[in-house]
Design a protein around this motif. Structure first.
Motif, short mmCIF file in Angstrom:
data_model
loop_
_atom_site.label_atom_id
_atom_site.label_comp_id
_atom_site.label_asym_id
_atom_site.label_seq_id
_atom_site.Cartn_x
_atom_site.Cartn_y
_atom_site.Cartn_z
N ARG A 51 33.10 37.02 44.48
CA ARG A 51 32.75 37.61 43.18
C ARG A 51 33.85 38.56 42.69
O ARG A 51 34.17 38.59 41.51
N ARG A 52 34.44 39.31 43.62
CA ARG A 52 35.53 40.23 43.26
C ARG A 52 36.78 39.45 42.85
O ARG A 52 37.45 39.79 41.88
N ARG A 53 37.09 38.38 43.59
CA ARG A 53 38.32 37.63 43.32
C ARG A 53 38.21 36.69 42.13
O ARG A 53 39.22 36.38 41.49
N PHE A 54 37.01 36.21 41.82
CA PHE A 54 36.82 35.24 40.74
C PHE A 54 35.72 35.69 39.78
O PHE A 54 34.70 35.02 39.61
N PRO A 55 35.91 36.84 39.12
CA PRO A 55 34.84 37.38 38.27
C PRO A 55 34.46 36.45 37.12
O PRO A 55 33.30 36.43 36.71
N GLU A 56 35.40 35.67 36.63
CA GLU A 56 35.11 34.78 35.49
C GLU A 56 34.08 33.71 35.86
O GLU A 56 33.27 33.30 35.03
N VAL A 57 34.08 33.27 37.09
CA VAL A 57 33.11 32.28 37.53
C VAL A 57 31.71 32.87 37.52
O VAL A 57 30.75 32.24 37.07
#
Length: 71
Positions: A51-57
Motif C-alpha cells: 500500500r505504501r509503495r503502490f498508493p495509486e492501486v
C-alpha cells in the motif's frame, strides 16, 4: 513483554527472514506455527508495504468479486 515491543521485535525478525535466501523455509515456518500470529503479522506487514509503495492501486482500485467453483 509489552505487546508493542513484541510486535516490533517480531517485525524485525520477519524483515530479516524475508531478506534471507530461503523463502520456502520462512513460509513453512510461518505455516507450522500459525498459533503464534507471525503469519498474520507477515501478511499484514507485506500488505501495508504494498500500500505504501503502490498508493495509486489502493486509491483507485475497485472491489471485484470472484466466483469460485469446486470444493
Amino acid at each position: 513483554m509489552d505487546p508493542d515491543n513484541r510486535h516490533r521485535d517480531l517485525l524485525h525478525w520477519l524483515a530479516g527472514a524475508a531478506r534471507g535466501q530461503d523463502k520456502t523455509a520462512l513460509a513453512r515456518d510461518l505455516l507450522d506455527h500459525l498459533e503464534d500470529g507471525c503469519a498474520k503479522l507477515f501478511v499484514t506487514w507485506r500488505a501495508m508495504d504494498a500500500r505504501r509503495r503502490f498508493p495509486e492501486v489502493f486509491a483507485g482500485g475497485a472491489y471485484l468479486p470472484l466466483a469460485a467453483n469446486g470444493a
